[in-house]
Design a protein around this motif. Structure first.
Motif, PDB file in Angstrom:
ATOM      1  N   PHE A  23      -6.849  14.683   2.050  1.00  0.00           N
ATOM      2  CA  PHE A  23      -6.228  13.569   1.335  1.00  0.00           C
ATOM      3  C   PHE A  23      -5.168  14.063   0.358  1.00  0.00           C
ATOM      4  N   SER A  24      -5.418  15.197  -0.277  1.00  0.00           N
ATOM      5  CA  SER A  24      -4.438  15.753  -1.213  1.00  0.00           C
ATOM      6  C   SER A  24      -3.162  16.144  -0.492  1.00  0.00           C
ATOM      7  N   ARG A  25      -3.274  16.697   0.713  1.00  0.00           N
ATOM      8  CA  ARG A  25      -2.074  17.053   1.485  1.00  0.00           C
ATOM      9  C   ARG A  25      -1.257  15.815   1.837  1.00  0.00           C
ATOM     10  N   HIS A  29       2.697  14.813   0.514  1.00  0.00           N
ATOM     11  CA  HIS A  29       3.839  14.409   1.334  1.00  0.00           C
ATOM     12  C   HIS A  29       4.493  13.149   0.773  1.00  0.00           C
ATOM     13  N   VAL A  30       3.695  12.220   0.256  1.00  0.00           N
ATOM     14  CA  VAL A  30       4.261  11.031  -0.374  1.00  0.00           C
ATOM     15  C   VAL A  30       5.084  11.427  -1.601  1.00  0.00           C
ATOM     16  N   PHE A  31       4.571  12.365  -2.395  1.00  0.00           N
ATOM     17  CA  PHE A  31       5.315  12.823  -3.570  1.00  0.00           C
ATOM     18  C   PHE A  31       6.684  13.372  -3.168  1.00  0.00           C
ATOM     19  N   GLU A  32       6.728  14.091  -2.054  1.00  0.00           N
ATOM     20  CA  GLU A  32       8.011  14.621  -1.584  1.00  0.00           C
ATOM     21  C   GLU A  32       8.999  13.507  -1.275  1.00  0.00           C
ATOM     22  N   GLN A  33       8.499  12.367  -0.823  1.00  0.00           N
ATOM     23  CA  GLN A  33       9.362  11.266  -0.403  1.00  0.00           C
ATOM     24  C   GLN A  33       9.799  10.378  -1.566  1.00  0.00           C
ATOM     25  N   ILE A  34       8.977  10.246  -2.599  1.00  0.00           N
ATOM     26  CA  ILE A  34       9.292   9.284  -3.668  1.00  0.00           C
ATOM     27  C   ILE A  34       9.941   9.936  -4.884  1.00  0.00           C
ATOM     28  N   GLY A  35       9.979  11.274  -4.936  1.00  0.00           N
ATOM     29  CA  GLY A  35      10.609  11.943  -6.068  1.00  0.00           C
ATOM     30  C   GLY A  35       9.877  11.657  -7.371  1.00  0.00           C
ATOM     31  N   ASP A  36      10.644  11.269  -8.406  1.00  0.00           N
ATOM     32  CA  ASP A  36      10.059  11.003  -9.719  1.00  0.00           C
ATOM     33  C   ASP A  36       9.511   9.582  -9.854  1.00  0.00           C
ATOM     34  N   ALA A  37       9.600   8.802  -8.808  1.00  0.00           N
ATOM     35  CA  ALA A  37       9.149   7.407  -8.875  1.00  0.00           C
ATOM     36  C   ALA A  37       7.623   7.339  -8.846  1.00  0.00           C
ATOM     37  N   ALA A  38       7.106   6.135  -8.985  1.00  0.00           N
ATOM     38  CA  ALA A  38       5.670   5.884  -8.862  1.00  0.00           C
ATOM     39  C   ALA A  38       5.420   5.075  -7.597  1.00  0.00           C
ATOM     40  N   ALA A  39       4.255   5.261  -7.021  1.00  0.00           N
ATOM     41  CA  ALA A  39       3.830   4.452  -5.873  1.00  0.00           C
ATOM     42  C   ALA A  39       2.463   3.867  -6.196  1.00  0.00           C
ATOM     43  N   VAL A  40       2.316   2.580  -5.973  1.00  0.00           N
ATOM     44  CA  VAL A  40       1.042   1.922  -6.262  1.00  0.00           C
ATOM     45  C   VAL A  40       0.610   1.132  -5.037  1.00  0.00           C
ATOM     46  N   ASN A  57      -6.473   0.427   5.810  1.00  0.00           N
ATOM     47  CA  ASN A  57      -6.105   1.698   6.431  1.00  0.00           C
ATOM     48  C   ASN A  57      -5.227   2.540   5.517  1.00  0.00           C
ATOM     49  N   GLU A  58      -4.335   1.880   4.770  1.00  0.00           N
ATOM     50  CA  GLU A  58      -3.362   2.603   3.960  1.00  0.00           C
ATOM     51  C   GLU A  58      -4.028   3.330   2.789  1.00  0.00           C
ATOM     52  N   VAL A  59      -4.903   2.628   2.062  1.00  0.00           N
ATOM     53  CA  VAL A  59      -5.585   3.248   0.925  1.00  0.00           C
ATOM     54  C   VAL A  59      -6.567   4.309   1.402  1.00  0.00           C
ATOM     55  N   LEU A  60      -7.279   4.035   2.481  1.00  0.00           N
ATOM     56  CA  LEU A  60      -8.213   5.028   2.996  1.00  0.00           C
ATOM     57  C   LEU A  60      -7.466   6.279   3.449  1.00  0.00           C
ATOM     58  N   TYR A  61      -6.298   6.102   4.068  1.00  0.00           N
ATOM     59  CA  TYR A  61      -5.514   7.231   4.561  1.00  0.00           C
ATOM     60  C   TYR A  61      -5.122   8.179   3.430  1.00  0.00           C
ATOM     61  N   LEU A  62      -4.795   7.649   2.272  1.00  0.00           N
ATOM     62  CA  LEU A  62      -4.311   8.476   1.167  1.00  0.00           C
ATOM     63  C   LEU A  62      -5.419   8.957   0.234  1.00  0.00           C
ATOM     64  N   THR A  63      -6.576   8.293   0.263  1.00  0.00           N
ATOM     65  CA  THR A  63      -7.596   8.626  -0.726  1.00  0.00           C
ATOM     66  C   THR A  63      -9.004   8.802  -0.171  1.00  0.00           C
ATOM     67  N   GLY A  64      -9.349   8.114   0.903  1.00  0.00           N
ATOM     68  CA  GLY A  64     -10.741   8.094   1.350  1.00  0.00           C
ATOM     69  C   GLY A  64     -11.630   7.239   0.471  1.00  0.00           C
ATOM     70  N   ARG A 106     -17.938  11.260  -9.329  1.00  0.00           N
ATOM     71  CA  ARG A 106     -18.277  11.253  -7.896  1.00  0.00           C
ATOM     72  C   ARG A 106     -17.074  10.924  -7.045  1.00  0.00           C
ATOM     73  N   ILE A 107     -16.264   9.966  -7.494  1.00  0.00           N
ATOM     74  CA  ILE A 107     -15.083   9.567  -6.730  1.00  0.00           C
ATOM     75  C   ILE A 107     -14.093  10.714  -6.632  1.00  0.00           C
ATOM     76  N   CYS A 108     -13.835  11.390  -7.736  1.00  0.00           N
ATOM     77  CA  CYS A 108     -12.869  12.496  -7.723  1.00  0.00           C
ATOM     78  C   CYS A 108     -13.356  13.636  -6.827  1.00  0.00           C
ATOM     79  N   ALA A 109     -14.663  13.884  -6.813  1.00  0.00           N
ATOM     80  CA  ALA A 109     -15.201  14.947  -5.967  1.00  0.00           C
ATOM     81  C   ALA A 109     -15.028  14.631  -4.479  1.00  0.00           C
ATOM     82  N   LEU A 110     -15.164  13.365  -4.119  1.00  0.00           N
ATOM     83  CA  LEU A 110     -15.095  12.970  -2.708  1.00  0.00           C
ATOM     84  C   LEU A 110     -13.664  12.800  -2.209  1.00  0.00           C
ATOM     85  N   THR A 111     -12.744  12.456  -3.099  1.00  0.00           N
ATOM     86  CA  THR A 111     -11.391  12.074  -2.678  1.00  0.00           C
ATOM     87  C   THR A 111     -10.306  13.041  -3.104  1.00  0.00           C
TER      88      THR A 111
END
Length: 343
Positions: A23-25, A29-40, A57-64, A106-111
């Motif tokens: 999930f971190s990887r 990749h999103v950080f590379e695409q958005i630069g200094d902006a924020a994504a929510v 699907n979108e939230v699970l894909y990025l975080t689990g 617990r959430i940070c450990a899993l995601t």
């Protein structure tokens, strides 16, 4: 290396398949695409019935992260990822499938997320942003796909007694209302491009889904006989999926028997009678932690092909084999189809 959180995790849990590092990887990749902006991103809403929660699907894909009413903030400046959740109501027992802000460790450990905050902190953390990315396309949930969701939104908007307005439309409007000086950009194209390329572990999960689809079809073939109904085969499919750790079917299975049902490519009543001499089609797929891989097969109800049925089925098999020879990197699906049709 497998994380400690995956020990003894049942196959219905996303962390039994994916590590926090994966999930971190994806977020990197999103950080590379958005630069200094924020994504929510806005996750799936609260449960509205007596069923298992399924994240978009979108939230699970990025975080689990499998928690209702979650928001995820990717901070391009700080290169951090945070979740925002409701606080646990009083007298609500802890439940690993319904996480709250109090479950941060617990959430940070899993995601692999950097932090978890209550809802109240999100507005503060989005303040003074020049650019905010968010998906403009609807979040895909249980037994849904984007084209169906877009069509449903169009139908609701055309209803004079409804007026429409999707959940993501309301969220985008709320962002624009609270942050009028920020430019709101579409995150969907970035996520779509990422999700087209599957990681080795994603391929493993999709293969598992394909294996379950194949097993369901084979077991349905084994019990097929005149006098049964389409839902008898549907029941076999459900058993195979559930006992193998899937969350059920990825979409309503298509199991038409005979000419009166098989003409409909999205037939799903599945209550027709299986008659001697008919062919039956089965098109099904499981939901394995939001991934699916469908298989469609056709066979005679009585176990014996007529000459006409054999010729038809043989043509379909040859077309399939010719198409698979043209599936290769760098070729568009429509071009592979056209090349096969021209053969």
């Amino acid at each position: 290396m497998k994380s400690a959180a995956k020990v003894d995790a049942p196959p219905t849990r996303v962390w039994s398949w994916f590590t926090p590092e994966e999930f971190s990887r994806r977020r990197a990749h999103v950080f590379e695409q958005i630069g200094d902006a924020a994504a929510v991103l806005q996750g799936a809403g609260p449960l509205r019935g007596f069923e298992l929660f399924r994240q978009t699907n979108e939230v699970l894909y990025l975080t689990g992260l499998e928690a209702p009413q979650a928001y995820v903030l990717l901070d391009g400046q700080a290169q951090t990822a945070s979740a925002y959740l409701p606080c646990r109501p009083e007298r609500t027992p802890e439940d690993e499938t319904l996480a709250f802000a109090e479950d941060a460790d617990r959430i940070c450990a899993l995601t692999g997320l950097d932090a978890v905050y209550p809802w109240s902190e999100l507005e503060k953390h989005l303040a003074r942003r020049a650019v905010i990315f968010t998906p403009f396309q609807p979040g895909e949930g249980r037994m849904s796909s984007r084209d169906v969701l877009v069509h449903a939104a169009h139908m609701e908007a055309s209803d004079p007694w409804d007026g429409g307005g999707t959940r993501q439309d309301r969220f985008i409007a709320r962002l624009q209302e609270r942050f009028p000086d920020a430019e709101c950009r579409d995150l969907s194209p970035i996520l779509d491009a990422m999700r087209l390329i599957k990681s080795p572990q994603e391929i493993t999960v999709m293969r598992r889904a394909g294996e379950l689809s194949a097993r369901a079809v084979m077991e349905a073939m084994a019990i097929t006989r005149p006098g049964l109904r389409e839902y008898d085969l549907h029941a076999v499919m459900h058993r195979v999926f559930i006992e193998s750790g899937a969350r059920g079917e990825g979409y309503r299975a298509i199991i038409p028997a005979g000419r009166e049902n098989a003409w409909d490519g999205h037939y799903c009543r599945n209550d027709g009678l299986l008659r001697d001499g008919d062919l039956i089609l089965m098109d099904c797929a499981p939901d394995v932690c939001n991934y699916t891989s469908d298989i469609g097969r056709m066979w005679p109800v009585n176990g014996c092909y007529t000459a006409e049925q054999r010729a038809l089925y043989g043509y379909i098999v040859r077309f399939h084999q010719a198409l698979m020879r043209r599936v290769r990197p760098g070729v568009l699906p429509r071009d592979a189809m056209q090349e096969t049709a021209d053969e």
